[in-house]
Scaffold this motif. Structure first.
Motif, short mmCIF file in Angstrom:
data_model
loop_
_atom_site.label_atom_id
_atom_site.label_comp_id
_atom_site.label_asym_id
_atom_site.label_seq_id
_atom_site.Cartn_x
_atom_site.Cartn_y
_atom_site.Cartn_z
N MET A 55 58.16 51.86 52.16
CA MET A 55 57.34 51.22 51.13
C MET A 55 56.00 51.94 51.01
N LYS A 56 55.57 52.13 49.77
CA LYS A 56 54.33 52.85 49.53
C LYS A 56 53.11 51.94 49.62
N ALA A 57 53.28 50.65 49.34
CA ALA A 57 52.12 49.76 49.27
C ALA A 57 52.53 48.32 49.53
N THR A 58 51.50 47.49 49.75
CA THR A 58 51.67 46.05 49.87
C THR A 58 50.80 45.38 48.83
N LEU A 59 51.40 44.54 48.00
CA LEU A 59 50.66 43.76 46.99
C LEU A 59 50.43 42.37 47.55
N ILE A 60 49.17 42.02 47.76
CA ILE A 60 48.80 40.73 48.35
C ILE A 60 48.28 39.81 47.25
N ILE A 61 48.95 38.67 47.07
CA ILE A 61 48.61 37.73 46.00
C ILE A 61 48.04 36.46 46.62
N SER A 62 46.78 36.17 46.35
CA SER A 62 46.14 34.96 46.87
C SER A 62 46.42 33.78 45.95
N VAL A 63 46.96 32.69 46.54
CA VAL A 63 47.34 31.53 45.72
C VAL A 63 46.94 30.24 46.43
N TYR A 64 46.98 29.16 45.64
CA TYR A 64 46.81 27.82 46.21
C TYR A 64 48.03 26.98 45.83
N LYS A 65 48.06 26.37 44.63
CA LYS A 65 49.20 25.53 44.25
C LYS A 65 49.64 25.68 42.79
N ASP A 66 49.15 26.70 42.09
CA ASP A 66 49.49 26.86 40.68
C ASP A 66 50.81 27.63 40.55
N VAL A 67 51.92 26.89 40.51
CA VAL A 67 53.26 27.48 40.49
C VAL A 67 53.50 28.24 39.18
N GLU A 68 53.10 27.65 38.08
CA GLU A 68 53.33 28.27 36.77
C GLU A 68 52.62 29.61 36.66
N ALA A 69 51.39 29.68 37.17
CA ALA A 69 50.64 30.93 37.12
C ALA A 69 51.29 31.99 38.00
N LEU A 70 51.71 31.61 39.21
CA LEU A 70 52.35 32.59 40.09
C LEU A 70 53.63 33.13 39.47
N GLU A 71 54.40 32.28 38.80
CA GLU A 71 55.62 32.79 38.17
C GLU A 71 55.28 33.80 37.08
N ALA A 72 54.22 33.55 36.33
CA ALA A 72 53.80 34.52 35.32
C ALA A 72 53.43 35.85 35.97
N VAL A 73 52.75 35.77 37.11
CA VAL A 73 52.38 36.99 37.83
C VAL A 73 53.63 37.71 38.34
N LEU A 74 54.57 36.98 38.93
CA LEU A 74 55.77 37.61 39.48
C LEU A 74 56.64 38.23 38.39
N ARG A 75 56.63 37.63 37.19
CA ARG A 75 57.35 38.27 36.07
C ARG A 75 56.77 39.65 35.80
N SER A 76 55.44 39.76 35.88
CA SER A 76 54.81 41.07 35.64
C SER A 76 55.03 42.01 36.82
N VAL A 77 55.17 41.47 38.02
CA VAL A 77 55.45 42.30 39.19
C VAL A 77 56.86 42.90 39.08
N GLU A 78 57.78 42.13 38.55
CA GLU A 78 59.18 42.59 38.38
C GLU A 78 59.29 43.82 37.48
N ILE A 79 58.39 43.97 36.52
CA ILE A 79 58.51 45.07 35.56
C ILE A 79 57.60 46.25 35.89
N GLN A 80 57.08 46.29 37.12
CA GLN A 80 56.26 47.44 37.51
C GLN A 80 57.09 48.72 37.50
N LEU A 81 56.51 49.80 36.99
CA LEU A 81 57.21 51.08 36.94
C LEU A 81 57.43 51.63 38.35
N GLU A 82 56.52 51.33 39.26
CA GLU A 82 56.68 51.68 40.67
C GLU A 82 57.31 50.49 41.39
N ASN A 83 58.36 50.72 42.15
CA ASN A 83 59.01 49.58 42.82
C ASN A 83 59.07 49.71 44.34
#
Length: 259
Positions: free
Chosen positions: A1-29
């Motif tokens: 693995m080239k990197a670690t993406l660290i996502i700081s969260v509390y309890k906003d599930v809807e927001a995290l899903e929006a973020v993970l959707r964008s993580v899924e389409i990263q050109l680097e995987n």
């Protein structure tokens, strides 16, 4: 693995899903994801299980004993399996080249400092509901988002002046964070501390700020901002006291230091 993406969260599930959707389409995987949750709560369990089918995800939690984001960040650093660490907040959606650009730019002795577009409520709601993953520049202008200039991908454009660090968009080499003893865990109020403090200590240690503006693009989901001025004042006074010390290593961080 080239990197670690660290996502700081509390309890906003809807927001995290929006973020993970964008993580899924990263050109680097070739990277792992650490969801760094500043509370023990099962609210993300189903979501993380869903996205773990495509992404390498670790989920870290700790008891909900107040604002202890820096403590969670240090736990994430310890759990990371790569030398290039990218930090974002759980309400910041990523441009498809976000991780790729950080990987290209992170190096030892340098802090990568990015910015974000502040989305309007209409665009943010469309992203939260999955109607789009990231907005177009046209949509940003049409719906009157702010800081739209931060949404232009211009990798050939070099900023001469480096901005101050934002905790929602920064890239570090792990060795530099170990040198600094990580994030100062004595900052326990929201609104100030995790970025200003470590930026000051990094520069003191000879680590250079480096602007990744127009390259590491992210979009901040709109939300109402609570009044945190009283908390900010406490943390700013704390920071001023810490600035008088000679050492660039914090006392309570990745490891507890002797006095």
């Amino acid at each position: 693995m080239k990197a670690t993406l660290i996502i700081s969260v509390y309890k906003d599930v809807e927001a995290l899903e929006a973020v993970l959707r964008s993580v899924e389409i990263q050109l680097e995987n070739q990277f792992e994801v650490i969801v760094s949750q500043d509370c023990e709560d099962a609210c993300f369990d189903e979501l993380i299980e869903k996205y773990s089918q495509k992404l390498r995800i670790k989920h870290l939690q700790q008891p909900d004993n107040g604002f202890l984001k820096n403590k969670m960040l240090n736990k994430a650093i310890r759990a990371s399996e790569s030398d290039q660490l990218i930090f974002i907040d759980g309400d910041c959606v990523l441009h498809p080249r976000f991780v790729q650009q950080h990987i290209q730019l992170i190096q030892k002795g340098r802090i990568c400092i990015g910015r974000r577009v502040d989305l309007d409520a209409k665009t943010a709601q469309s992203i939260r509901k999955g109607k789009m993953i990231t907005p177009t520049i046209t949509q940003l202008f049409k719906n009157k988002s702010t800081r739209i200039e931060e949404g232009f991908f211009l990798p050939g454009f070099m900023r001469k002046k480096n901005p101050h660090l934002l905790g929602c968009n920064m890239g570090w080499h792990k060795d530099d964070l170990i040198l600094l003893n990580g994030f100062d865990e004595t900052y326990t109020n929201p609104g100030f501390g995790e970025d200003t403090d470590i930026e000051y200590r990094a520069i003191k240690a000879g680590i250079k700020p480096f602007s990744t503006r127009f390259r590491t693009i992210q979009y901040h989901l709109f939300h109402e901002r609570p009044d945190r001025e009283d908390f900010v004042i406490i943390s700013k006074n704390q920071f001023l006291e810490k600035k008088s010390r000679k050492d660039f290593r914090c006392q309570f961080g990745l490891e507890t230091l002797e006095n």
